[in-house]
Design a protein around this motif. Structure first.
Motif, PDB file in Angstrom:
ATOM      1  N   ALA A   1      -2.065 -12.198  40.499  1.00  0.00           N
ATOM      2  CA  ALA A   1      -1.048 -13.079  39.907  1.00  0.00           C
ATOM      3  C   ALA A   1       0.186 -12.291  39.480  1.00  0.00           C
ATOM      4  N   ILE A   2      -0.043 -11.104  38.916  1.00  0.00           N
ATOM      5  CA  ILE A   2       1.073 -10.264  38.465  1.00  0.00           C
ATOM      6  C   ILE A   2       1.896  -9.757  39.647  1.00  0.00           C
ATOM      7  N   THR A   3       1.216  -9.178  40.608  1.00  0.00           N
ATOM      8  CA  THR A   3       1.933  -8.580  41.741  1.00  0.00           C
ATOM      9  C   THR A   3       2.628  -9.642  42.581  1.00  0.00           C
ATOM     10  N   ALA A   4       2.026 -10.815  42.712  1.00  0.00           N
ATOM     11  CA  ALA A   4       2.651 -11.873  43.502  1.00  0.00           C
ATOM     12  C   ALA A   4       3.968 -12.303  42.870  1.00  0.00           C
ATOM     13  N   HIS A   5       4.006 -12.387  41.544  1.00  0.00           N
ATOM     14  CA  HIS A   5       5.254 -12.834  40.909  1.00  0.00           C
ATOM     15  C   HIS A   5       6.320 -11.736  40.953  1.00  0.00           C
ATOM     16  N   ILE A   6       5.906 -10.488  40.798  1.00  0.00           N
ATOM     17  CA  ILE A   6       6.876  -9.398  40.931  1.00  0.00           C
ATOM     18  C   ILE A   6       7.500  -9.422  42.327  1.00  0.00           C
ATOM     19  N   ASN A   7       6.677  -9.636  43.348  1.00  0.00           N
ATOM     20  CA  ASN A   7       7.196  -9.724  44.716  1.00  0.00           C
ATOM     21  C   ASN A   7       8.132 -10.912  44.884  1.00  0.00           C
TER      22      ASN A   7
ATOM     23  N   PHE B   1      11.093 -13.356  28.682  1.00  0.00           N
ATOM     24  CA  PHE B   1       9.673 -13.086  28.904  1.00  0.00           C
ATOM     25  C   PHE B   1       9.464 -12.273  30.181  1.00  0.00           C
ATOM     26  N   PRO B   2       8.423 -11.426  30.210  1.00  0.00           N
ATOM     27  CA  PRO B   2       7.994 -10.828  31.478  1.00  0.00           C
ATOM     28  C   PRO B   2       7.068 -11.816  32.183  1.00  0.00           C
ATOM     29  N   TYR B   3       7.636 -12.681  33.002  1.00  0.00           N
ATOM     30  CA  TYR B   3       6.858 -13.805  33.516  1.00  0.00           C
ATOM     31  C   TYR B   3       5.711 -13.382  34.430  1.00  0.00           C
ATOM     32  N   ALA B   4       5.806 -12.242  35.043  1.00  0.00           N
ATOM     33  CA  ALA B   4       4.662 -11.749  35.821  1.00  0.00           C
ATOM     34  C   ALA B   4       3.461 -11.534  34.912  1.00  0.00           C
ATOM     35  N   LEU B   5       3.720 -11.008  33.718  1.00  0.00           N
ATOM     36  CA  LEU B   5       2.628 -10.781  32.767  1.00  0.00           C
ATOM     37  C   LEU B   5       2.130 -12.092  32.167  1.00  0.00           C
ATOM     38  N   VAL B   6       3.040 -13.038  31.943  1.00  0.00           N
ATOM     39  CA  VAL B   6       2.635 -14.362  31.453  1.00  0.00           C
ATOM     40  C   VAL B   6       1.651 -14.996  32.438  1.00  0.00           C
ATOM     41  N   LEU B   7       1.976 -14.928  33.716  1.00  0.00           N
ATOM     42  CA  LEU B   7       1.105 -15.502  34.742  1.00  0.00           C
ATOM     43  C   LEU B   7      -0.217 -14.740  34.843  1.00  0.00           C
ATOM     44  N   GLY B   8      -0.151 -13.413  34.693  1.00  0.00           N
ATOM     45  CA  GLY B   8      -1.380 -12.629  34.694  1.00  0.00           C
ATOM     46  C   GLY B   8      -2.264 -12.955  33.510  1.00  0.00           C
ATOM     47  N   ALA B   9      -1.643 -13.138  32.338  1.00  0.00           N
ATOM     48  CA  ALA B   9      -2.407 -13.487  31.143  1.00  0.00           C
ATOM     49  C   ALA B   9      -3.052 -14.862  31.290  1.00  0.00           C
ATOM     50  N   ALA B  10      -2.314 -15.816  31.850  1.00  0.00           N
ATOM     51  CA  ALA B  10      -2.878 -17.151  32.075  1.00  0.00           C
ATOM     52  C   ALA B  10      -4.114 -17.069  32.967  1.00  0.00           C
ATOM     53  N   GLU B  11      -4.014 -16.236  33.987  1.00  0.00           N
ATOM     54  CA  GLU B  11      -5.152 -16.053  34.893  1.00  0.00           C
ATOM     55  C   GLU B  11      -6.327 -15.410  34.165  1.00  0.00           C
ATOM     56  N   ALA B  12      -6.042 -14.447  33.287  1.00  0.00           N
ATOM     57  CA  ALA B  12      -7.106 -13.791  32.529  1.00  0.00           C
ATOM     58  C   ALA B  12      -7.812 -14.767  31.599  1.00  0.00           C
ATOM     59  N   HIS B  13      -7.035 -15.659  30.990  1.00  0.00           N
ATOM     60  CA  HIS B  13      -7.624 -16.636  30.071  1.00  0.00           C
ATOM     61  C   HIS B  13      -8.498 -17.630  30.821  1.00  0.00           C
TER      62      HIS B  13
END
Length: 394
Positions: A35-41, A267-279
């Motif tokens: 999720a993180i890498t996809a958003h950074i890309n 916000f660092p939205y890549a991390l927001v999306l990664g955190a959502a996935e982690a939750h």
């Protein structure tokens, strides 16, 4: 029963290390990494602002998944940079006056204790620490008595402290705070993701946490739960930006009605999306199943560690967490950590400066070794850790 084979297959890090530093930063599972890498890309391809618009619904799921973790609603969740950032935003929303009392414990996290001292220096508030019971952990009876007598402006408790294996009775304290209508702030940095955490049972007004520890999310993300009571009283952090409020006229602004008033715009939205996935990942695994597995692993590890010569566990309390703290007569904790690291076994240190009151009363003046298993660890990894320590001490 957890599907350990699948869980480890989705955790790339287990191929390289035996990871017992989950109280520091756990190993991210592959869906979080993706999720993180996809958003950074995506940001690299179309631009940061534009990528945020494209992923608007997925970003909103951060609030939904975090709310599901805590049994609340998305409107009660604010995204923050980390747990300490969330804690500071909560504290800054409270209109402290000289003589106001913050009631806390001797085991509250070091950053929280420093924040209280800073408030005392700036505003003249008083810091009162409730006593512990002999078996370890704060006395609910003493908390109740001090709340009744002192009527504190704030009660602040760290659910799972950074050392000594404690799990504090936050629900029992919350019932007392609710009875006396006292603001209640809970630091759940080490408990969310390790244990089930339900804000409706805790009765807290604020709850803070990070995503990088037992939730297995990325570093650089945390969150803050804000109760309806706080929102209805129009409480807000001292410094609100254009995301948390609307500028209505030259001299007035209007607060965002939800917990988002505690956020900043950027916000660092890549991390927001990664955190959502982690939750979501933690919810899919099951918080009760995680807690049960962690208890089994830690009971096995503790039973083996106490058999090692010269090893002393500092854990105490009626309920023990997945944080195991020990010192060894033969080897300094710093040496043990380095030796384990050469064997690709990750642990961490609990420094004296992180738990001064607790360590002083235990006669500990140096760092201790902190071992924090999580549900994806195996019995074989526990045996590897214990055998390495045994060889080292021999």
């Amino acid at each position: 029963m957890l599907d350990l084979i699948s869980l480890r297959a989705e955790t790339p890090g287990v191929q390289h290390v035996v990871h017992f530093n989950n109280a520091g930063a756990s190993l991210m599972p592959k869906p979080v990494i993706d999720a993180i890498t996809a958003h950074i890309n995506l940001e690299a391809e179309i631009g940061g602002y534009e990528a945020a618009v494209v992923k608007k619904e997925a970003i909103q799921d951060f609030y939904v998944s975090t709310a599901d973790l805590l049994n609340t609603t998305a409107d009660n969740i604010a995204a923050t940079a980390n747990a300490t950032d969330a804690y500071a935003r909560a504290l800054s929303s409270i209109p402290f006056d000289r003589g106001d009392v913050i009631l806390t414990t001797i085991n509250d996290y070091v950053s929280n204790q420093i924040a209280f001292l800073s408030l005392r220096k700036r505003f003249g508030i008083e810091i009162v620490r409730a006593s512990d019971i002999p078996s370890g952990g704060v006395s609910v009876a003493d908390m109740a008595e001090k709340i009744r007598l002192l009527r504190p402006r704030l009660v602040a408790v760290t659910h799972v402290p950074t050392n000594s294996g404690l799990v504090q009775p936050v629900e029992a304290i919350g019932q007392i705070c609710q009875e006396y209508d006292v603001l209640y702030l809970v630091d759940a940095c080490q408990s969310v993701g390790q244990l089930p955490v339900d804000v409706t049972q805790i009765h807290c007004d604020f709850l803070t946490a990070t995503c990088r520890k037992f939730l297995r999310g990325p570093r650089g993300m945390g969150f803050l739960y804000v109760s309806d009571k706080v929102l209805s009283r129009h409480m807000a952090p001292l410094f609100v930006d254009l995301h948390g409020a609307a500028w209505e006229s030259a001299d007035t602004f209007r607060l965002e009605p939800t917990a988002k008033r505690f956020e900043d715009w950027e916000f660092p939205y890549a991390l927001v999306l990664g955190a959502a996935e982690a939750h979501r990942y933690a919810l899919n695994v099951g918080l009760s199943a995680i807690a049960e597995r962690n208890a089994e692993l830690c009971a096995k590890l503790r039973s083996q560690l106490i058999e090692l010569p010269g090893v002393h566990l500092l854990d105490e309390g009626e309920q023990l967490s997945s944080i195991i703290t020990l010192f060894c007569e033969q080897q300094a904790a710093t040496n043990l950590k380095d030796i384990l690291l050469t064997e690709h076994i990750n642990t961490s240190l609990s420094m004296h400066g992180a738990a001064i009151i607790d360590y002083d009363r235990k006669g500990m003046k140096t760092a201790t070794l902190r071992i924090s298993p999580h549900y994806f660890n195996t019995e074989d990894e526990i045996n590897t850790l214990v055998e390495t320590l045994k060889r080292t001490l021999a």
